[in-house]
Design a protein around this motif. Structure first.
Motif, short mmCIF file in Angstrom:
data_model
loop_
_atom_site.label_atom_id
_atom_site.label_comp_id
_atom_site.label_asym_id
_atom_site.label_seq_id
_atom_site.Cartn_x
_atom_site.Cartn_y
_atom_site.Cartn_z
N VAL A 1 90.16 34.43 -56.81
CA VAL A 1 91.77 34.53 -56.48
C VAL A 1 92.09 35.36 -58.31
O VAL A 1 92.10 34.14 -58.96
N LYS A 2 93.39 36.10 -57.98
CA LYS A 2 94.32 37.22 -58.46
C LYS A 2 95.57 36.07 -58.46
O LYS A 2 96.26 35.99 -57.72
N GLU A 3 95.77 35.61 -59.96
CA GLU A 3 97.56 35.04 -59.84
C GLU A 3 97.77 36.25 -60.37
O GLU A 3 98.18 37.19 -61.01
N LEU A 4 99.12 36.44 -59.49
CA LEU A 4 99.80 37.39 -59.45
C LEU A 4 101.04 37.56 -60.80
O LEU A 4 101.05 36.52 -61.20
N THR A 5 100.73 38.61 -61.19
CA THR A 5 101.40 38.83 -62.47
C THR A 5 103.32 39.18 -62.03
O THR A 5 103.41 40.15 -61.40
N ARG A 6 104.03 39.65 -63.33
CA ARG A 6 105.06 39.98 -62.74
C ARG A 6 105.28 41.38 -62.45
O ARG A 6 105.75 41.75 -61.54
N GLU A 7 104.25 42.25 -63.40
CA GLU A 7 104.71 43.44 -62.63
C GLU A 7 103.55 43.91 -61.17
O GLU A 7 104.31 44.61 -60.11
N ASP A 8 102.52 42.91 -60.69
CA ASP A 8 103.16 42.93 -59.50
C ASP A 8 104.33 42.50 -58.13
O ASP A 8 104.21 43.02 -57.02
N TYR A 9 104.65 41.47 -58.57
CA TYR A 9 105.97 41.23 -57.70
C TYR A 9 106.96 42.00 -57.80
O TYR A 9 107.34 42.50 -56.50
N LYS A 10 107.11 43.50 -58.86
CA LYS A 10 108.41 43.87 -59.60
C LYS A 10 107.11 45.33 -57.64
O LYS A 10 108.14 45.22 -57.39
N ALA A 11 106.72 44.84 -57.78
CA ALA A 11 105.44 46.17 -57.92
C ALA A 11 105.80 46.48 -55.84
O ALA A 11 106.41 47.08 -55.15
#
Length: 188
Positions: free
Chosen positions: A26-36
């Motif tokens: 289970v990967k924690e989403l980063t700011r970059e993941d959300y922004k992408a």
């Protein structure tokens, strides 16, 4: 009966093992993941909107998905500067979808969470206009509240301030009555 007890015991044990297992997948989403994710959805919507026929057929769910992604970013990073932009976009998207109660709710959240937001003047005008035009029953105290806050903004020009003051003077008239009044010989 004994088989049933063994089976239920095995199922409980298996459930315990799986529920306590390693969650490293289970990967924690980063700011970059959300922004992408947000940018991908915005790009998709822009492509659809280039074609008027496709834009007319675009389901509201497409915009709702973008709203969900924007709100998810805000909830994940509520103090982040980009979260303010997300709230602003949510405010605008709900306005486009004619969901004005939601639009003003997110606009208020933006004002409270980010009182020095870079587009504060535009947001205040949008909120005041929403209460002046779209929210039923019309709440003149809310219209006055947002327009008076707008008058206090330093980057609002003299002409805009005069326009707001004139609107506040005739707040008893709804916007359409006000426009009609302004174009009448009485107002001149």
């Amino acid at each position: 009966m004994r088989k049933l007890i063994y089976l239920s015991g095995f199922l409980c044990f298996a459930f315990l093992i799986f529920s306590c297992g390693d969650n490293s997948a289970v990967k924690e989403l980063t700011r970059e993941d959300y922004k992408a994710s947000i940018e991908q959805m915005e790009d998709s919507i822009k492509k659809i909107q280039k074609d008027p026929i496709a834009a007319a057929k675009m389901p509201s769910l497409t915009n709702i998905e973008l709203i969900n992604r924007l709100v998810a970013y805000y909830h994940a990073f509520p103090k982040d500067e980009y979260a303010a932009d997300c709230l602003f976009k949510v405010h605008m998207k709900y306005g486009e979808l004619q969901a004005h109660q939601n639009s003003v709710a997110y606009g208020d959240t933006l004002l409270k969470s980010f009182p020095k937001y870079k587009n504060r003047d535009f947001l205040l005008e949008s909120l005041g206009s929403s209460f002046d035009i779209y929210i039923e029953p019309r709440d003149t105290s809310k219209v006055r509240y947002y327009y008076e806050l707008l008058l206090k903004e330093k980057n609002v020009g003299k002409d805009k301030k005069a326009e707001i003051k004139a609107r506040l003077k005739y707040l008893n008239l709804d916007l359409f009555e006000y426009i009609q009044f302004k174009s009448s010989p009485i107002a001149k």
